[in-house]
Enzyme design. Structure first.
Site, PDB file in Angstrom:
ATOM      1  CB  SER A  39      10.591   5.485  15.173  1.00  0.00           C
ATOM      2  OG  SER A  39      11.851   5.369  14.415  1.00  0.00           O
ATOM      3  NE  ARG A  77      13.161   5.093  10.632  1.00  0.00           N
ATOM      4  CZ  ARG A  77      13.296   6.556  10.485  1.00  0.00           C
ATOM      5  NH1 ARG A  77      14.235   7.075  10.087  1.00  0.00           N
ATOM      6  NH2 ARG A  77      11.956   7.208  10.526  1.00  0.00           N
ATOM      7  NE  ARG A 102       1.605   9.954  12.647  1.00  0.00           N
ATOM      8  CZ  ARG A 102       2.286   8.921  12.825  1.00  0.00           C
ATOM      9  NH1 ARG A 102       3.119   8.353  12.274  1.00  0.00           N
ATOM     10  NH2 ARG A 102       2.046   8.266  14.159  1.00  0.00           N
ATOM     11  CG  ASP A 128      -0.340  -0.261   2.557  1.00  0.00           C
ATOM     12  OD1 ASP A 128       0.892  -0.353   2.428  1.00  0.00           O
ATOM     13  OD2 ASP A 128      -0.789  -0.316   3.521  1.00  0.00           O
ATOM     14  CG  HIS A 129       3.201   2.410   3.316  1.00  0.00           C
ATOM     15  ND1 HIS A 129       2.319   1.791   3.647  1.00  0.00           N
ATOM     16  CD2 HIS A 129       3.502   3.436   4.323  1.00  0.00           C
ATOM     17  CE1 HIS A 129       1.893   2.145   5.137  1.00  0.00           C
ATOM     18  NE2 HIS A 129       2.745   3.362   5.365  1.00  0.00           N
ATOM     19  CG  ASP A 158       1.701   1.598   9.400  1.00  0.00           C
ATOM     20  OD1 ASP A 158       2.245   1.785   8.354  1.00  0.00           O
ATOM     21  OD2 ASP A 158       0.880   2.141   9.859  1.00  0.00           O
TER      22      ASP A 158
HETATM   23 FE1  SF4 Z   1      -1.099   4.488   4.959  1.00  0.00          FE
HETATM   24 FE2  SF4 Z   1      -0.200   5.178   7.178  1.00  0.00          FE
HETATM   25 FE3  SF4 Z   1      -1.497   6.822   5.726  1.00  0.00          FE
HETATM   26 FE4  SF4 Z   1      -2.679   4.906   6.840  1.00  0.00          FE
HETATM   27  S1  SF4 Z   1      -1.518   6.591   7.874  1.00  0.00           S
HETATM   28  S2  SF4 Z   1      -2.936   5.428   4.707  1.00  0.00           S
HETATM   29  S3  SF4 Z   1      -1.411   3.485   6.636  1.00  0.00           S
HETATM   30  S4  SF4 Z   1       0.427   6.001   5.239  1.00  0.00           S
END
Ligand code: SF4
Length: 773
Positions: free
Chosen positions: A658, A660, A463, A110-111, A175
């Site tokens: 994080s 990471r 975000r 997805d990313h 994630d």
């Molecule tokens: Fe993708 Fe993360 Fe955005 Fe959700 S918050 S759509 S998982 S990038």
């Protein structure tokens, strides 16, 4: 009070292993005494302990002070990984040499999918650009029995909610928005790849027992207010750090008024306040959602467990106590808009126009974007559709560009069948691929806004840090519910309040929106959609070859790190003395380096490039003994090729930021053996140990001043300490490279017996691989 024997999980099943979890809870009750009241989060977490007695009774005042004290060693039920972070997780898993994963797992592509002109053109282009990585992920998934969701199938958290999450489940996801699954009553925690590997190889995963923040919901949302507004409001109250070290547990009479997907939105954005995770108790609204997503058996099993009342696994005990409680009255909650640049700058809609003017934020915005993993449910989309229909009937079109990102193929196909998507398209909206796209910087804007130009956008995402959407750090992203984004897109103005203001219509009239209405679930059920987007079977196939080209610049098989030598480490040299803050981003930068996440040698060329030189205040400038200038990774690489191992000297909270794991893997790969700091961020300290790097702290903080770049260091007593499982003393014998003077400085460590084993073996993976043989 509980029944053993409700459903058991079969391989590939979507049923949580309830028999095991309920048995775990019985053990916890016995260990802690049956009278001890537990919150919901405690019940689910503690019933997943590997050794409940050890975790709950050691270092906890005999079970009285578990929260914030106990080290929980947990055995999660499931793992989910997104395409960017899955690469290193799988490479590490592969190096253990196991034939299949120990728990069910899934991969979601997805990313890495761009949002630009629409799904039909964007998806094939992104698949082509990332083919090598997708082929690797798919082949690894098939070999090890991991369900593989191909590009186009949807966003990890939406796929998880529709397929895997369930009341009482415990899962890890690579994630940060993994807590989305808490909307369906699961404990779901976002972690780095190395932590996911713990679960994949059946090693216990460690977590400091979180504190519990209770959020009591009263009343019922009405009118324009939606579940998103609950978390937007809460983010304003808590700030981006307010949830750190806590699980947010929702309770109270308002819970049962929320849809399952609405609860997921709330849990999703708990990540924005730093919470370990968020979750809801079992709700009657979970049942129709589970049934509509082909999990009637899970709904029945969960209902049966919950029928035991507050004593059951799926609810908090009546007398349960929270470390902190916040009460929200849903009946009086109004829509909020949060931003720009931080998700905790929360303003009620009624006050937003004045705030825009006072702050001199742009009074127009160029794009409204709805959907993403946070807000693309059937309820979200049909409420937005209701507004679009009203505006279309009045002859209006959105003034701002309007984009829709469905969270999954299932939701996209259902919205297509029910003509919701055609309503958006006819109004001028663009339907993007079922992927992250503009939410993660994969947005190619075509509206002429130049990089560096100040502008505003409105999104229903989670975000809004600078640069997150279009790479332009001057783009102000304001977060709101999809209904608010949709209605405001018709004015293109940040000062327009759709609850109270009117818009002029083409025929000279005036139009005001009526409050949105939608449906929490489709009356005709969900569509499966394109069969090509279904996941692969969860059956391992050892005949599948995992595809990694030896000439690839994006993927490289991990070579095991060498074991610890049979004597103390001697002749190490100080590569760099870091001044001030040193985050995981300082140690392993993101941005353009993300494409090398599966290639340790290539991504190692960014090691510590953000670190400030304590002697010169320069960033990423290291000097060798001859005084020659290098970048930090260049000097590390040079020393590695000469067989010289090294250490880094640092100040406080080294590795904050994080989970990471690249920030621990890269120094290890380049020859780093020790980090000596004034203090460490807890997760990074653990990550270093897992990769075979020894984190040490100065016994006397002033000794930081006595050691410099290029000094020679012997670790005295370290070998014996590791062999004894952490007992004994260790000190650093420092020889100044300029004068030859020598002295010894005492240092401290936090190595447990298990962690000593990791370091002796070379890394935690080496040890796991040995055990697996
Ligand atoms: Fe993708 Fe993360 Fe955005 Fe959700 S918050 S759509 S998982 S990038």
């Amino acid at each position: 009070a509980y029944r053993r024997g409700v459903a058991t999980a079969a391989p590939g099943s979507r049923m949580p292993p309830y028999t095991k979890i309920l048995g775990g809870l019985e053990d916890v009750r016995r260990i802690l005494s049956p009278q001890r009241a537990l919150t919901l989060a405690e019940k689910i977490l503690y019933s997943h302990l590997d050794n409940a007695e050890e975790s709950l009774l050691s270092n906890t005042n005999n079970g009285r002070d578990i929260r914030g004290q106990a080290n929980l060693k947990l055995k999660p039920d499931r793992v989910a990984m997104q395409d960017a972070s899955a690469q290193m997780a799988l490479l590490q898993f592969m190096s253990c040499g196991l034939p299949s994963t120990a728990v069910p797992a899934s991969i979601h592509c997805d990313h890495m999918i761009v949002g630009e002109r629409g799904a039909d053109t964007d998806l094939p282009a992104s698949i082509q650009g990332n083919k090598e990585v997708f082929d690797f992920l798919e082949s690894a998934a098939k070999r090890y029995g991991i369900e593989f969701w191909p590009p186009g199938a949807g966003i990890i958290h939406q796929n998880v909610l529709e397929n895997y999450s369930a009341p009482g489940l415990m899962m890890l996801g690579t994630d940060s928005h993994t807590p989305n699954a808490g909307g369906l009553g699961a404990i779901a925690i976002g972690v780095g790849g190395a932590d996911a590997v713990d679960a994949l190889v059946d090693a216990p995963w460690e977590l400091k027992a979180p504190k519990i923040l209770g959020v009591r919901l009263e009343g019922r949302l009405n009118g324009w207010a939606s579940p998103k507004d609950i978390i937007l409001h809460l983010a304003g109250k808590l700030t981006v750090r307010g949830g750190t070290g806590f699980v947010i547990e929702y309770h109270g009479p308002g819970v049962d008024t929320l849809s399952c997907t609405g609860m997921a939105t709330i849990c999703n954005m708990g990540a924005e306040v730093g919470a370990t995770t968020s979750l809801f108790p079992f709700s009657p609204n979970h049942v129709p959602y589970l049934e509509a997503t082909n999990r009637a058996a899970v709904a029945a099993a969960a209902s049966e467990i919950a029928a035991a009342g507050p004593q059951s696994l799926l609810k908090a005990d009546t007398q349960a106590e929270y470390d902190q409680v916040i009460t929200i009255d849903l009946s009086s909650l109004e829509p909020h808009i949060n931003g720009p640049f931080t998700p905790d700058l929360s303003v009620p809609l009624s006050a937003f126009a004045d705030k825009v003017k006072a702050e001199k934020w742009p009074e127009t915005f160029g794009a409204g974007l709805i959907g993403s993993c946070t807000n693309s449910s059937y309820e979200d989309m049909t409420r937005a559709e209701h507004l679009v229909k009203q505006a279309s009937e009045a002859g209006l079109k959105p003034k701002a560009d309007f984009f829709v990102t469905p969270g999954s193929e299932q939701i996209r196909a259902t919205l297509e069948r029910d003509q919701t998507l055609s309503t958006f398209s006819s109004a001028g909206g663009t339907v993007l691929a079922n992927a992250c796209g503009p939410c993660i910087g994969q947005w190619k804007r075509t509206d002429g806004v130049k990089n560096g130009e100040a502008n505003a956008i409105l999104t229903s995402y989670n975000r809004n840090f600078p640069g997150r959407n279009d790479g332009n750090r001057q783009t102000m992203n304001f977060l709101a519910a999809p209904e608010i984004v949709t209605a405001m897109s018709y004015s293109g103005s940040t000062t327009f309040n759709p609850m109270t203001d009117s818009l002029p219509t083409p025929d000279g009239g005036s139009f005001r929106f009526q409050p949105p209405q939608g449906y929490s679930l489709p009356s005709a059920g969900f569509e499966e959609g394109n069969p090509d987007f279904q996941p692969s079977a969860a059956v391992p196939d050892p005949t599948v070859e995992v595809v990694v080209s030896p000439t690839s610049d994006r993927l490289a098989i991990l070579e095991p790190f060498a074991p610890f030598p049979s004597q103390d480490l001697t002749g190490l040299k100080v590569l760099y003395k870091v001044k001030g803050q040193c985050t995981t981003d300082t140690i392993s930068a993101a941005g353009p380096w993300l494409k090398y996440k599966g290639h340790l040698p290539n991504i190692s060329a960014n090691t510590l490039i953000g670190a400030v030189n304590a002697a010169t205040d320069e960033t990423n400038v290291a000097y060798d003994e001859a005084g020659k200038k290098h970048s930090i990774p260049e000097l590390a690489e040079q020393w590695k090729s000469q067989g010289t191992e090294w250490l880094v000297v640092a100040e406080d909270n080294y590795g904050e930021g994080s989970a990471r794991e690249h920030a621990a893997l890269q120094p290890r790969y380049l020859g780093g053996r020790i980090i000596v700091a004034k203090s460490f961020a807890r997760i990074h300290e653990t990550n270093l140990k897992k990769q075979g790097v020894v984190p040490l702290t100065f016994a006397d903080r002033a000794d930081y001043d006595r050691i410099d770049a290029c000094d020679q260091v012997d670790a005295v007593g370290l070998h014996d300490l590791l062999k004894s499982g952490g007992a004994g003393e260790v000190a650093l014998k420092v020889t100044k490279y300029k004068t030859g003077e020598s002295f010894t400085i005492p240092v401290k460590h936090t190595l447990s017996k298990d962690q000593c084993g990791f370091i002796i073996a070379g890394s935690a993976l080496n040890l796991l691989a040995k055990r697996g043989q």
